[in-house]
Design a protein around this motif. Structure first.
Motif, mmCIF file in Angstrom:
data_model
loop_
_atom_site.group_PDB
_atom_site.id
_atom_site.type_symbol
_atom_site.label_atom_id
_atom_site.label_comp_id
_atom_site.label_asym_id
_atom_site.label_seq_id
_atom_site.Cartn_x
_atom_site.Cartn_y
_atom_site.Cartn_z
ATOM 1 N N SER A 35 113.946 61.860 -59.879
ATOM 2 C CA SER A 35 114.894 61.103 -60.707
ATOM 3 C C SER A 35 115.238 61.896 -61.962
ATOM 4 C CB SER A 35 114.282 59.757 -61.098
ATOM 5 O OG SER A 35 113.971 58.997 -59.957
ATOM 6 N N ASN A 36 116.470 61.744 -62.408
ATOM 7 C CA ASN A 36 116.935 62.483 -63.591
ATOM 8 C C ASN A 36 116.631 61.692 -64.870
ATOM 9 O OD1 ASN A 36 117.991 64.670 -62.141
ATOM 10 N ND2 ASN A 36 119.850 63.520 -61.678
ATOM 11 N N TYR A 37 115.355 61.363 -65.052
ATOM 12 C CA TYR A 37 114.973 60.667 -66.269
ATOM 13 C C TYR A 37 114.878 61.664 -67.421
ATOM 14 C CZ TYR A 37 113.743 56.546 -63.505
ATOM 15 O OH TYR A 37 113.779 55.457 -62.687
ATOM 16 N N ARG A 38 115.386 61.264 -68.580
ATOM 17 C CA ARG A 38 115.281 62.115 -69.758
ATOM 18 C C ARG A 38 113.870 62.037 -70.314
ATOM 19 N NH1 ARG A 38 119.828 60.995 -74.066
ATOM 20 N NH2 ARG A 38 118.649 62.671 -75.028
ATOM 21 N N LEU A 39 113.249 63.182 -70.478
ATOM 22 C CA LEU A 39 111.905 63.243 -71.025
ATOM 23 C C LEU A 39 111.980 63.685 -72.482
ATOM 24 C CD1 LEU A 39 110.042 64.980 -68.060
ATOM 25 C CD2 LEU A 39 110.194 62.553 -68.572
ATOM 26 N N GLY B 263 112.840 63.545 -76.574
ATOM 27 C CA GLY B 263 114.054 63.282 -77.334
ATOM 28 C C GLY B 263 114.448 64.497 -78.149
ATOM 29 N N ILE B 264 115.651 64.440 -78.723
ATOM 30 C CA ILE B 264 116.145 65.536 -79.548
ATOM 31 C C ILE B 264 115.555 65.426 -80.950
ATOM 32 C CG2 ILE B 264 118.222 66.590 -80.539
ATOM 33 C CD1 ILE B 264 119.774 65.613 -78.138
#
Length: 229
Positions: free
Chosen positions: A97-101, A103-104
Motif C-alpha cells: 500500500s502507498n501509505y505515507r510514512l 512527515g515533512i
C-alpha cells in the motif's frame, strides 16, 4: 425417568458442533448458561427423592463437566477456523500500500512554501556549495581584510591559506550566479549557513537563510517593496 433425559443431553453435547462465533454462542446458551438444559437439571434437584439426590447430583455434575469440556474444544476450533479464514483473505501477490510514512520537517515545508511563492512571481531557484572559498564568501562581496567575519571567532574555517570555510551566508550563491549568468537576473538562494555563535534558545551555529537577487534595468525600491508584499 431422568436417566433417559440425561443420556439424551449427553448425546446432544457429544454431537454438537460449531464453526462460527454465532454457533458457539448458541451452544453456550443451550448447554452452559443458567437457563440451559443442564441448568434445568440442577433446578430439578428439589423434585428428586432424598435417597437418589446424591447419585443424581454426581450424574448432573458429570454432564456439566462434559458440556464445559466440549465448549472449550469448540472455542479452539472456531478460533483456529477464524485465523485460517483471515490468512486466506490476504493476497500476498498484491503490491504494498502507498501509505505515507513519517512527515515533512517544518523547515523543509517552510522552505518549499517560500520557493513556491517566489517562483510564482518569476524567481528562479539557485543553490551552491556549503563549503566556500574566500573569494565567493568574502572578497567578491567587498568584505575588507580586517572584517570580523573573517576571524576564527565568527566563522568555521576548514583550511587557511587559502581560506576555505563553511559559508556564512547564501550571498555566495548570488556571486556564483552573477559569474555565470548575464542580466536580467531574478533568483532565490535558500540554504543552510554556519556561524560560530554560542548555542542558546534563540541562536544556533547552523541556521537557514533565504536571499533574493534581482538585477535588471529600471529596478527600484518599489520592486523590492512589491516583492515583499
Amino acid at each position: 425417568m431422568y436417566q433417559e433425559k440425561i443420556e439424551a443431553i449427553k448425546a446432544a453435547i457429544t454431537a454438537a458442533d460449531a464453526t462460527t462465533p454465532d454457533q458457539l454462542e448458541a451452544y453456550r446458551m443451550e448447554f452452559i448458561s443458567k437457563k440451559s438444559v443442564v441448568g434445568e437439571l440442577f433446578a430439578a434437584m428439589g423434585q428428586i427423592p432424598n435417597e437418589e439426590k446424591r447419585t443424581y447430583g454426581q450424574v448432573v455434575n458429570s454432564v456439566k463437566q462434559l458440556a464445559e469440556e466440549k465448549f472449550q474444544e469448540l472455542i479452539e476450533k472456531v478460533s483456529s477456523s477464524n485465523k485460517k479464514s483471515k490468512s486466506a483473505d490476504i493476497d500476498l501477490t498484491l503490491p504494498p500500500s502507498n501509505y505515507r510514512l513519517g512527515g515533512i520537517h517544518p523547515l523543509t515545508a517552510t522552505r518549499q512554501r517560500i520557493i513556491e511563492i517566489f517562483e510564482r512571481i518569476g524567481f528562479n531557484l539557485s543553490e551552491g556549495p556549503e563549503i566556500e572559498d574566500d573569494w565567493h564568501n568574502f572578497t567578491a562581496l567587498n568584505f575588507p581584510e580586517n572584517h570580523p567575519a573573517r576571524e576564527m571567532q565568527d566563522t568555521f574555517f576548514i583550511e587557511k591559506n587559502p581560506d576555505i570555510a563553511l559559508r556564512t551566508h547564501t550571498s555566495s550563491v548570488q556571486v556564483r550566479v552573477m559569474e555565470n549568468q548575464k542580466p536580467p537576473i531574478r533568483t532565490l538562494s535558500p540554504g543552510r549557513v554556519y556561524r560560530n555563535e554560542a548555542i542558546s534558545a534563540r541562536a544556533h551555529c547552523i541556521f537557514h537563510q533565504v536571499e533574493g537577487l534581482y538585477v535588471d534595468e529600471n529596478v527600484g525600491f518599489a520592486d523590492l517593496k512589491n516583492t515583499l508584499y
